[in-house]
Write an enzyme that holds these catalytic residues in place. Structure first.
Site, mmCIF file in Angstrom:
data_model
loop_
_atom_site.group_PDB
_atom_site.id
_atom_site.type_symbol
_atom_site.label_atom_id
_atom_site.label_comp_id
_atom_site.label_asym_id
_atom_site.label_seq_id
_atom_site.Cartn_x
_atom_site.Cartn_y
_atom_site.Cartn_z
ATOM 1 N N ASP A 10 0.876 -1.179 0.000
ATOM 2 C CA ASP A 10 0.000 0.000 0.000
ATOM 3 C C ASP A 10 0.911 1.226 0.000
ATOM 4 O O ASP A 10 2.124 1.123 0.214
ATOM 5 C CB ASP A 10 -0.883 0.008 1.262
ATOM 6 C CG ASP A 10 -1.771 1.248 1.339
ATOM 7 O OD1 ASP A 10 -2.402 1.593 0.328
ATOM 8 O OD2 ASP A 10 -1.828 1.894 2.405
ATOM 9 N N SER A 11 0.296 2.390 -0.206
ATOM 10 C CA SER A 11 1.068 3.631 -0.157
ATOM 11 C C SER A 11 1.546 3.948 1.254
ATOM 12 O O SER A 11 2.425 4.783 1.430
ATOM 13 C CB SER A 11 0.197 4.781 -0.644
ATOM 14 O OG SER A 11 -0.902 4.932 0.240
ATOM 15 N N CYS A 73 -4.291 -1.519 -1.920
ATOM 16 C CA CYS A 73 -4.446 -0.088 -2.149
ATOM 17 C C CYS A 73 -5.390 0.062 -3.337
ATOM 18 O O CYS A 73 -5.120 -0.469 -4.416
ATOM 19 C CB CYS A 73 -3.077 0.513 -2.470
ATOM 20 S SG CYS A 73 -3.109 2.228 -3.016
ATOM 21 N N GLU A 152 -3.052 8.831 8.355
ATOM 22 C CA GLU A 152 -1.593 8.706 8.536
ATOM 23 C C GLU A 152 -1.133 9.543 9.741
ATOM 24 O O GLU A 152 -0.140 9.254 10.370
ATOM 25 C CB GLU A 152 -0.845 9.142 7.261
ATOM 26 C CG GLU A 152 -1.097 8.246 6.047
ATOM 27 C CD GLU A 152 -0.240 6.961 6.020
ATOM 28 O OE1 GLU A 152 0.848 6.945 6.607
ATOM 29 O OE2 GLU A 152 -0.690 5.979 5.405
ATOM 30 N N CYS A 184 -11.015 2.670 -0.218
ATOM 31 C CA CYS A 184 -9.628 3.006 0.120
ATOM 32 C C CYS A 184 -9.304 2.209 1.370
ATOM 33 O O CYS A 184 -10.105 2.194 2.317
ATOM 34 C CB CYS A 184 -9.500 4.508 0.392
ATOM 35 S SG CYS A 184 -7.861 4.971 1.025
ATOM 36 N N HIS A 186 -7.322 2.770 3.675
ATOM 37 C CA HIS A 186 -7.149 3.570 4.893
ATOM 38 C C HIS A 186 -8.493 3.766 5.616
ATOM 39 O O HIS A 186 -8.502 4.006 6.821
ATOM 40 C CB HIS A 186 -6.603 4.962 4.561
ATOM 41 C CG HIS A 186 -5.132 5.026 4.298
ATOM 42 N ND1 HIS A 186 -4.557 4.490 3.172
ATOM 43 C CD2 HIS A 186 -4.111 5.574 5.027
ATOM 44 C CE1 HIS A 186 -3.244 4.725 3.210
ATOM 45 N NE2 HIS A 186 -2.955 5.377 4.325
HETATM 46 N N1 DGL Z 1 -4.850 3.007 0.895
HETATM 47 C C1 DGL Z 1 -4.773 3.659 -0.399
HETATM 48 C C2 DGL Z 1 -6.014 3.314 -1.202
HETATM 49 O O1 DGL Z 1 -6.632 2.294 -0.898
HETATM 50 C C3 DGL Z 1 -4.508 5.101 -0.139
HETATM 51 C C4 DGL Z 1 -4.084 5.848 -1.296
HETATM 52 C C5 DGL Z 1 -3.274 7.064 -1.043
HETATM 53 O O2 DGL Z 1 -2.120 6.918 -0.682
HETATM 54 O O3 DGL Z 1 -3.772 8.143 -1.323
HETATM 55 O O4 DGL Z 1 -6.370 3.967 -2.151
#
Ligand code: DGL
Length: 263
Positions: A10-11, A73, A152, A184, A186
């Site tokens: 993931d990011s 992600c 975050e 997402c 997150h």
């Molecule tokens: N968890 C990522 C997603 O599902 C986050 C993306 C991001 O870094 O903006 O899209």
């Protein structure tokens, strides 16, 4: 042949919601996780950059021994899933979008809201696939670009976060959505705030549980090997791992070098 191992990326820390769901169901799952915290968020980057980062993330995981790639992600899944499948034809690549679409299309509700990053929502991938699954479904979406930085930052339970959630979700509630896809990884960390804003009448579908249901149908989850977590930058939240997972994990530093993609 390497021992089977999931490579999850993931990011940032959002994909840990996938790891959490994985460990809830398979506490001995073998996996290596990469959170690209140095370059998060991906959701406001261009498609080319998202694809480039996803290729680098996947290459890192493969060098660590991953035999299955899990794109934890939605943003990377929206733009890079097909590229990764073409790049690694011998490695199964799971993305988070299709399992959530299939789960949503199977629900009785007909008006579905989708929230995600700017890039995910701009891709239109959820609407396109929901329409393909069931042309009668109505879908309405909203980008929530501040949600990822709030997560975050650890602001998952703050009044400011609720205020922002009310602004983002108002247009969906005006359309009387009956269910909501958290598009997402997150966003499950904002579940309480989102539930408060949408009320109990809206079903909430999150991608980690839909993804794990799908993976369990498609493969036998590898167990008994290593469990490693890597991050490209700040790993201060490792101190929360015991709370999140019920046990500690070491957060290792990952050095991703684009000249080292190996593809
Ligand atoms: N968890 C990522 C997603 O599902 C986050 C993306 C991001 O870094 O903006 O899209």
């Amino acid at each position: 042949m390497n021992r089977p191992m999931l490579g999850i990326f993931d990011s940032g820390i959002g994909g840990l919601t996938v790891v959490k769901e994985l460990l809830k169901r398979h506490s001995g799952a073998s996996f290596v996780y990469l959170g690209d915290t140095a370059r998060t968020p991906y959701g406001n980057k261009s498609p080319d950059t998202i694809i480039e980062y996803a290729l680098e993330d996947a290459a890192f995981l493969v060098t660590k021994g991953a035999t299955v790639i899990v794109i934890a992600c939605n943003t990377a899944s929206s733009y890079a899933a097909d590229v990764l499948r073409a790049t690694y034809p011998d490695i199964p690549v799971f993305d988070v979008i299709q399992p959530a679409v299939d789960a949503a299309a199977a629900m009785p509700e007909q008006c579905i809201g989708i929230i995600g990053t700017k890039a995910t929502i701009a891709s239109g991938v959820y609407e396109t696939r929901l329409r393909a699954a069931n042309p009668d479904l109505r879908a309405v979406s909203a980008a929530c670009p501040l949600f990822v930085p709030l997560v975050e930052e650890g602001w998952t339970d703050r009044p400011e976060t609720e205020t922002i959630a009310r602004v983002y979700l108002a247009p969906l509630l005006e359309k009387s959505i009956e269910s909501l896809i958290l598009g997402c990884t997150h966003y499950p960390l904002l579940f309480k705030v989102i539930r408060k804003v949408v009320g109990d009448g809206v079903s909430i579908l999150d991608s980690p549980s839909a993804l794990l249901d799908h993976m369990e149908r498609e493969l036998s989850i590898p167990e008994g090997g290593e469990q490693n977590m890597y991050f490209t930058d700040n790993n201060e939240y490792a101190r929360y791992f015991r709370d999140w997972f019920g046990r500690p994990f070491v957060a290792r530093r990952a050095d991703i070098d684009s000249r080292d993609r190996g593809v």
